[in-house]
Structure formats: structure tokens, C-alpha cells
Design a protein around this motif. Sequence first.
Motif, PDB file in Angstrom:
ATOM      1  N   ARG A  54       0.812  -1.215   0.000  1.00 22.97           N
ATOM      2  CA  ARG A  54       0.000   0.000   0.000  1.00 22.97           C
ATOM      3  C   ARG A  54       0.847   1.267   0.000  1.00 22.97           C
ATOM      4  O   ARG A  54       0.319   2.361  -0.204  1.00 22.97           O
ATOM      5  CB  ARG A  54      -0.934   0.021   1.218  1.00 22.97           C
ATOM      6  N   GLU A 105     -14.709   3.407  17.625  1.00 22.95           N
ATOM      7  CA  GLU A 105     -15.261   4.752  17.442  1.00 22.95           C
ATOM      8  C   GLU A 105     -14.120   5.713  17.109  1.00 22.95           C
ATOM      9  O   GLU A 105     -14.313   6.706  16.404  1.00 22.95           O
ATOM     10  CB  GLU A 105     -15.964   5.218  18.715  1.00 22.95           C
ATOM     11  N   ALA A 108     -13.709   6.559  13.491  1.00 25.63           N
ATOM     12  CA  ALA A 108     -14.626   7.595  12.981  1.00 25.63           C
ATOM     13  C   ALA A 108     -14.116   8.980  13.380  1.00 25.63           C
ATOM     14  O   ALA A 108     -14.153   9.925  12.582  1.00 25.63           O
ATOM     15  CB  ALA A 108     -16.035   7.367  13.518  1.00 25.63           C
ATOM     16  N   GLU A 111     -11.204   9.899  11.163  1.00 25.73           N
ATOM     17  CA  GLU A 111     -11.637  10.251   9.792  1.00 25.73           C
ATOM     18  C   GLU A 111     -12.324  11.607   9.743  1.00 25.73           C
ATOM     19  O   GLU A 111     -12.132  12.369   8.806  1.00 25.73           O
ATOM     20  CB  GLU A 111     -12.599   9.191   9.260  1.00 25.73           C
ATOM     21  N   PHE A 122      -7.025  16.109   0.411  1.00 27.21           N
ATOM     22  CA  PHE A 122      -7.762  14.947  -0.102  1.00 27.21           C
ATOM     23  C   PHE A 122      -8.567  15.259  -1.364  1.00 27.21           C
ATOM     24  O   PHE A 122      -8.784  14.375  -2.191  1.00 27.21           O
ATOM     25  CB  PHE A 122      -8.744  14.413   0.961  1.00 27.21           C
ATOM     26  N   PRO A 124      -9.189  17.281  -4.806  1.00 26.68           N
ATOM     27  CA  PRO A 124      -8.548  18.132  -5.832  1.00 26.68           C
ATOM     28  C   PRO A 124      -9.298  19.457  -5.993  1.00 26.68           C
ATOM     29  O   PRO A 124     -10.521  19.514  -5.779  1.00 26.68           O
ATOM     30  CB  PRO A 124      -8.656  17.295  -7.108  1.00 26.68           C
ATOM     31  N   GLY A 126     -10.573  21.400  -8.269  1.00 27.00           N
ATOM     32  CA  GLY A 126     -11.809  21.560  -9.035  1.00 27.00           C
ATOM     33  C   GLY A 126     -13.014  20.832  -8.451  1.00 27.00           C
ATOM     34  O   GLY A 126     -14.136  20.994  -8.926  1.00 27.00           O
ATOM     35  N   GLU A 127     -12.775  20.030  -7.435  1.00 31.05           N
ATOM     36  CA  GLU A 127     -13.876  19.244  -6.844  1.00 31.05           C
ATOM     37  C   GLU A 127     -14.279  19.733  -5.452  1.00 31.05           C
ATOM     38  O   GLU A 127     -15.091  19.100  -4.786  1.00 31.05           O
ATOM     39  CB  GLU A 127     -13.468  17.764  -6.756  1.00 31.05           C
ATOM     40  N   ARG A 128     -13.683  20.830  -5.021  1.00 34.12           N
ATOM     41  CA  ARG A 128     -13.977  21.306  -3.658  1.00 34.12           C
ATOM     42  C   ARG A 128     -15.269  22.112  -3.621  1.00 34.12           C
ATOM     43  O   ARG A 128     -15.596  22.813  -4.559  1.00 34.12           O
ATOM     44  CB  ARG A 128     -12.818  22.176  -3.152  1.00 34.12           C
ATOM     45  N   HIS A 129     -15.988  21.956  -2.501  1.00 33.24           N
ATOM     46  CA  HIS A 129     -17.239  22.698  -2.314  1.00 33.24           C
ATOM     47  C   HIS A 129     -17.291  23.206  -0.884  1.00 33.24           C
ATOM     48  O   HIS A 129     -17.059  22.441   0.049  1.00 33.24           O
ATOM     49  CB  HIS A 129     -18.448  21.796  -2.564  1.00 33.24           C
ATOM     50  N   SER A 131     -19.864  23.816   0.723  1.00 29.86           N
ATOM     51  CA  SER A 131     -20.926  23.062   1.405  1.00 29.86           C
ATOM     52  C   SER A 131     -20.397  21.753   1.998  1.00 29.86           C
ATOM     53  O   SER A 131     -20.810  21.331   3.078  1.00 29.86           O
ATOM     54  CB  SER A 131     -22.069  22.771   0.426  1.00 29.86           C
ATOM     55  N   ALA A 132     -19.473  21.119   1.281  1.00 28.88           N
ATOM     56  CA  ALA A 132     -18.910  19.852   1.776  1.00 28.88           C
ATOM     57  C   ALA A 132     -18.044  20.103   3.006  1.00 28.88           C
ATOM     58  O   ALA A 132     -18.145  19.393   4.013  1.00 28.88           O
ATOM     59  CB  ALA A 132     -18.087  19.174   0.678  1.00 28.88           C
ATOM     60  N   ARG A 135     -20.181  20.797   5.948  1.00 29.12           N
ATOM     61  CA  ARG A 135     -20.768  19.557   6.458  1.00 29.12           C
ATOM     62  C   ARG A 135     -19.730  18.757   7.251  1.00 29.12           C
ATOM     63  O   ARG A 135     -20.020  18.200   8.312  1.00 29.12           O
ATOM     64  CB  ARG A 135     -21.309  18.738   5.278  1.00 29.12           C
ATOM     65  N   GLU A 143     -18.990  14.976  16.601  1.00 36.29           N
ATOM     66  CA  GLU A 143     -18.058  13.962  17.112  1.00 36.29           C
ATOM     67  C   GLU A 143     -17.357  14.469  18.377  1.00 36.29           C
ATOM     68  O   GLU A 143     -17.244  13.738  19.368  1.00 36.29           O
ATOM     69  CB  GLU A 143     -17.033  13.650  16.008  1.00 36.29           C
TER      70      GLU A 143
END
Lengths: 226, 226
Positions: A54, A105, A108, A111, A122, A124, A126-129, A131-132, A135, A143
Motif C-alpha cells: 500500500r 469509534e 470515525a 476520519e 484529499f 482536488p 476543481g472538486e472542492r465545495h 458546502s462539503a 458539512r 463527534e
Amino acid sequence: MAESMTLLWCSGSEPCWRVMITLEEKNLQGYNQKLLSYEKKEHKSEEVLALNPRGQLPTFKHGDTIVNESYAACFYLESQFKSQGTTLIPESSEEQALMYQRMFEGLAFYEKLNAVIYYEYFVPEGERHESALTRNKQALTTELNLWEGYLSKLLPNSYLAGPSFSLADVTVFPTVAFLFRFGLSAERYPKLGEYYALLKERPSVKASWPPLWHDNPQGHDKLKEI
Amino acid sequence: MAESMTLLWCSGSEPCWRVMITLEEKNLQGYNQKLLSYEKKEHKSEEVLALNPRGQLPTFKHGDTIVNESYAACFYLESQFKSQGTTLIPESSEEQALMYQRMFEGLAFYEKLNAVIYYEYFVPEGERHESALTRNKQALTTELNLWEGYLSKLLPNSYLAGPSFSLADVTVFPTVAFLFRFGLSAERYPKLGEYYALLKERPSVKASWPPLWHDNPQGHDKLKEI
């Protein structure tokens, strides 16, 4: 025993730290070790890949036995050196149950922390938001409040699974240390702060403290507003 | 013993299945159980939340002891009923090391599978990217080839950690079953196919087969092209 062990690791890795705390607790000081640079991508070097397909750290070897996953290495070391150093799996069934529960636990928790502090790493560009990320921060807050609740029933007399230090602490403490390294407010999360202050003085933790944090004691402020 | 146990679960959940296989292997048939509906959000019901603040399934209780995380419950049951039913942690240190290693690699396997088959479920519509899904599929392909490699050294005479069925099989088999449920080609991944065919005939697996799969033996084809 320790001479037949080799740990390839990098500084500031929670999984590596778990294994190093376990090695200290089991009195296995003196193992062979090599500090690799994540920035230089040394975790993808042939040396690592030969033991760990890995290409991840920690990479751990004991004699001819390879156990790279950090939780696996912690369980393995406790099982192989049960009567040496600290007993990391408690005897009582109640404490054992709580230890296992909190350990898993803890994954979690780990993460959810990473999903905030390493979001840009994590995801890229062009994929960032926004809103994400919002969240992810909400999930981390939920947590954190869970663990505040757990700790409020335990401290100051108890570790995560009861009166003795266990694999639950070995695996979860590095996450807690990262929280404060990244600026979490101990005023807002007093129980996590208390737990952090208690554990960071433990000899096994001090002996395995990330060298990068020694060199640069100033942390980040990414979690200041959490 | 089993009468003092309660499992709240849902059909077609890998974590629930791990616990159910363990209960079967440890001869703990007859435990109390309640099948809940994920679609009706029964995992967020008061009944679950009273035992599991995360509102997740499985939720598992033994007497007054609550152990909800699936890996935690498997470890706990093996530890509490060591000499009953199948021994799920092998004696030899070599097999133990391999068992721990594969169990925890199994978590990466599980996550990489979910990141493909549940992509639309996990990622809100406005945040989806073809590039992300493609990357997730590549990561799953890499993962599948790793496990093909592991199994090619073991089959047909050995389970994941050696000659005996262990917690590695308990925790990883449900992921393998989901692969084929979602259309993975056993021609392209013959060793995973062989492992699946071998394990699905095991009594503990048959007894805990997801009822939804019995009702609707036709799976999905999401992984057909992987």
C-alpha cells in the motif's frame, strides 16, 4: 526482542504514533527505526513497497512477520508481549467491551478530523465545495461533543476504558493531540483539553512525541473556530 | 447466554453481517434480534439512540454491556466466549499477525467499495464529479488486485489468515459478498470469486444471509465493468 523489529515511520502521523506508543508501553525501546519524509514521498519508495504494497506508514516488521496497519500492529504487540510492560487489554469484560468500543469509534473520530484538516489535501481543487467542508466541520463538531460526553463521565480518575490505560488510549490519544495541534479550543472542549493535558505527560507519549512538533512547537489554527 | 443478548440490525449491512456471522460461529443462536428498516430511518429511532448515540446499526447489547461498533463486537464476543464454538483468533503468532493485518486492511477495502457503489448516496447532487467517481473506481480496482494477489497465495487450502477460519474472514467476507451482489465479474477476479463461492456455503454465513437478498436474488450491475 526489540532488535528484531523495524519501524518505518514519518513524523506527524497518527497511525505511526499509535504503534510507537505501544512499543514504548511494552518496553520495546531499541527497535530499529527509520524516519521517512512524507513530503519527499519516501512512503512510496521501494524500501517501503517491498514490505507494504500500500506504500503507507507505519510499515512494521518483527522478525519475518509484517504487520503494517496501525491497529493491527498494536493488537499484535499486545498479544505477543502480554506480560511485558503495560497490560493494554484490561482483564474485566466490562472494561474490555468499552475499550473495543472506543477504539473503533476512534476510527470515525480520526476520519472526521482528517476530513476537515486535510480537506484540501484529499480533494482536488476543481472538486472542492464550501458546502462539503461545512458539512465535514459539522460532523466533526458532533463527534467532539460525543467524546466530551464520554470523557465527562471518566475524568479525572479514569482513562478511556476505565481505571487503566489501554489500547483505547493508545489509538485515540494521537487524534486528540492533533486536535490541539490544529488549534482546538480547550475552553470550548474542556474535557478533551483535560485528557490531552493528562496524557501528554505520559512517558510513552513524551518519548514518541512527533519530532516536527518539537522543532516547531507552534501549531496551526484550522480548528480555532470549531 | 444468548438470551441476554440483543442485536438491532438491518438487512444488507456489512457491519451487521460481521456481528451475525460471529454470533453463529460462537454458537450464540437464539439471541434477541430486531430487524430495522434503514429506508424508514429506524436506525435513528429512540430505541436505537438510547443504546447508540451514533444512530447506527448494528447496535448490540449483552446484559448491561453495549458494544456497537462491528469490529468491537466481534472482538468482544471472541474474547468472552473463547472456548465456545469456532476459535476465531488463531493461536500461532504468524497467523495472528496475518489475521490482524487483513482485518484492518479490510476496512480500506470496505471504504473503497462503498465509495463506488454508494457514491450518489454519500455525495449530494451538486457536489458530484465524474473525475471523483473515476478516481474511486481506480482505487477500488487497485484494491481488488491486492486481494486477488493475497488470495492467490492462499486458495484453495487456506482462509484469509491461514488454515483456519478467523476474524479476518468474518470481517472481510461481507465486503466480498457485496462485490458480487453488485455485479463484480468472477472471471476477471477469479480468486475473489473462488473465495466467495467457498465461504457462502459456510453454515454461519448461510444462516445470516441478508433477507433482502433472499427475497430478491437478482443483484445490481454497478461493478460489472470494474
